[in-house]
Scaffold this motif. Sequence first.
Motif, PDB file in Angstrom:
ATOM      1  N   ASN A   1       0.826  -1.205   0.000  1.00  0.00           N
ATOM      2  CA  ASN A   1       0.000   0.000   0.000  1.00  0.00           C
ATOM      3  C   ASN A   1       0.861   1.256   0.000  1.00  0.00           C
ATOM      4  OD1 ASN A   1      -1.936  -1.943   0.315  1.00  0.00           O
ATOM      5  ND2 ASN A   1      -2.762  -1.168   2.237  1.00  0.00           N
ATOM      6  N   TRP A   2       1.867   1.253   0.847  1.00  0.00           N
ATOM      7  CA  TRP A   2       2.740   2.411   0.960  1.00  0.00           C
ATOM      8  C   TRP A   2       3.537   2.603  -0.340  1.00  0.00           C
ATOM      9  CZ3 TRP A   2       5.413   3.662   6.237  1.00  0.00           C
ATOM     10  CH2 TRP A   2       5.998   4.932   6.181  1.00  0.00           C
TER      11      TRP A   2
ATOM     12  N   GLN B   1       3.514   5.854  -2.796  1.00  0.00           N
ATOM     13  CA  GLN B   1       4.722   6.598  -3.163  1.00  0.00           C
ATOM     14  C   GLN B   1       4.845   6.740  -4.677  1.00  0.00           C
ATOM     15  OE1 GLN B   1       5.427   7.586   0.298  1.00  0.00           O
ATOM     16  NE2 GLN B   1       7.279   7.876  -0.872  1.00  0.00           N
ATOM     17  N   ARG B   2       4.411   5.726  -5.387  1.00  0.00           N
ATOM     18  CA  ARG B   2       4.536   5.747  -6.847  1.00  0.00           C
ATOM     19  C   ARG B   2       3.732   6.876  -7.477  1.00  0.00           C
ATOM     20  NH1 ARG B   2       2.857  -0.198  -8.464  1.00  0.00           N
ATOM     21  NH2 ARG B   2       3.075   0.645 -10.591  1.00  0.00           N
TER      22      ARG B   2
ATOM     23  N   SER C   1      -6.242   2.168  -9.653  1.00  0.00           N
ATOM     24  CA  SER C   1      -5.792   0.802  -9.385  1.00  0.00           C
ATOM     25  C   SER C   1      -4.741   0.749  -8.285  1.00  0.00           C
ATOM     26  CB  SER C   1      -5.227   0.166 -10.649  1.00  0.00           C
ATOM     27  OG  SER C   1      -4.069   0.870 -11.098  1.00  0.00           O
ATOM     28  N   LEU C   2      -4.107   1.881  -7.978  1.00  0.00           N
ATOM     29  CA  LEU C   2      -3.079   1.922  -6.940  1.00  0.00           C
ATOM     30  C   LEU C   2      -3.624   2.459  -5.617  1.00  0.00           C
ATOM     31  CD1 LEU C   2      -0.015   3.235  -8.992  1.00  0.00           C
ATOM     32  CD2 LEU C   2      -0.678   0.871  -8.496  1.00  0.00           C
ATOM     33  N   ASN C   3      -4.911   2.762  -5.583  1.00  0.00           N
ATOM     34  CA  ASN C   3      -5.532   3.221  -4.342  1.00  0.00           C
ATOM     35  C   ASN C   3      -6.111   2.013  -3.609  1.00  0.00           C
ATOM     36  OD1 ASN C   3      -6.695   5.059  -2.411  1.00  0.00           O
ATOM     37  ND2 ASN C   3      -8.667   4.714  -3.402  1.00  0.00           N
ATOM     38  N   HIS C   4      -5.592   1.712  -2.441  1.00  0.00           N
ATOM     39  CA  HIS C   4      -5.980   0.496  -1.717  1.00  0.00           C
ATOM     40  C   HIS C   4      -7.022   0.759  -0.631  1.00  0.00           C
ATOM     41  CE1 HIS C   4      -2.936  -1.995  -3.685  1.00  0.00           C
ATOM     42  NE2 HIS C   4      -2.126  -0.957  -3.579  1.00  0.00           N
ATOM     43  N   ILE C   5      -7.774   1.831  -0.775  1.00  0.00           N
ATOM     44  CA  ILE C   5      -8.828   2.141   0.183  1.00  0.00           C
ATOM     45  C   ILE C   5     -10.168   2.107  -0.535  1.00  0.00           C
ATOM     46  CG2 ILE C   5      -9.755   3.870   1.759  1.00  0.00           C
ATOM     47  CD1 ILE C   5      -6.969   4.829   2.289  1.00  0.00           C
TER      48      ILE C   5
ATOM     49  N   SER D   1       1.628   0.283   6.105  1.00  0.00           N
ATOM     50  CA  SER D   1       2.340  -0.154   7.305  1.00  0.00           C
ATOM     51  C   SER D   1       3.810  -0.344   6.994  1.00  0.00           C
ATOM     52  CB  SER D   1       1.737  -1.457   7.850  1.00  0.00           C
ATOM     53  OG  SER D   1       1.832  -2.495   6.878  1.00  0.00           O
ATOM     54  N   ALA D   2       4.599  -0.389   8.051  1.00  0.00           N
ATOM     55  CA  ALA D   2       6.044  -0.528   7.888  1.00  0.00           C
ATOM     56  C   ALA D   2       6.646  -1.065   9.172  1.00  0.00           C
ATOM     57  CB  ALA D   2       6.676   0.815   7.537  1.00  0.00           C
TER      58      ALA D   2
END
Length: 301
Positions: free
Chosen positions: A254-255, A259-260, A274-278, A287-288
């Motif tokens: 997700n992170w 960033q991309r 497609s890169l939005n995970h919400i 998370s990290a």
Amino acid sequence: MKEENFTSHVITSRIAAKRLLRQSLLSFLAMTLLACFFYGCDTAIESNYTEQIVVGAFLYANEPVDSIVLHRTTPFGSYYDDLDYAVDGAQVSITVDGVVHNLLPGTRKGRYYLPASDLVIAAGKTYNLSIVAPNLQAGGEHVISATTTVPMSIHLSSLADSVRGKTFIFDTNNVASLAFLVTATPTDASDHRYLLSVTALDTSIGMIHFGNMKDSIRLTRYSEVATGPAIAVTARFLEWYGPNLITMYAIDTNWWDYQRQVPNFGGGTDYQPSLNHITGAIGIFGSAARDTVSVFIKPKS
């Protein structure tokens, strides 16, 4: 409760350093950037405003949930003010291992947190975010959900740890003289990516100036995302003399996808659904795992 810092954010004690880092991440998710990022600065702007919720949420392995940040998108042409567009009255919860943890509203509008006694984030586990927030434009509610799996814990290698607390002389006429690698133990997944930040903990000693590179008053600089757990710390990461906190992150998908889409950072593409995970909103629920080391940067006399 430790509340903000989204920021690029930072002070001399460990608690203050963590608070400043979180502020850095909160600044990083600032609405002025999101307005450009999510709608695309170079694409046609729709005239009809539709309210959306913007989520800014980062979970860190072995740390409590101290800041889930919610805002409404700002109508085009309107002045952005944090208090005007921060979301209050939302029901926010995080579920892990089948247990629901209901977040509490923070002292600052639009921020939600959990006491450390309630939940500490565990590496390798999957966390589900659920939000129900009032829709001020259309009435009814925004129903939002997202999921993240936290990367396994990382630790700085002995090489990186060997610089802990050391003093480095910075010669602005020979910037190549200050460079060293920071390496973290790899996670258990081959597709994880790594990010590094350098945050000034004390600005009283002065700002570093060389060439045309240092003309801001920001406290934190970030690396581009790397596929391997080794990132070189060079002069371009340094803004201030004095104590600096170096943080290495192993970030989730997700992170990385977030960033991309940030202009001039990690990829710099426009917003891509497609890169939005919400689901039901835009933003980041990522998370990290992270580890830190501090150094002292001294000007050449």
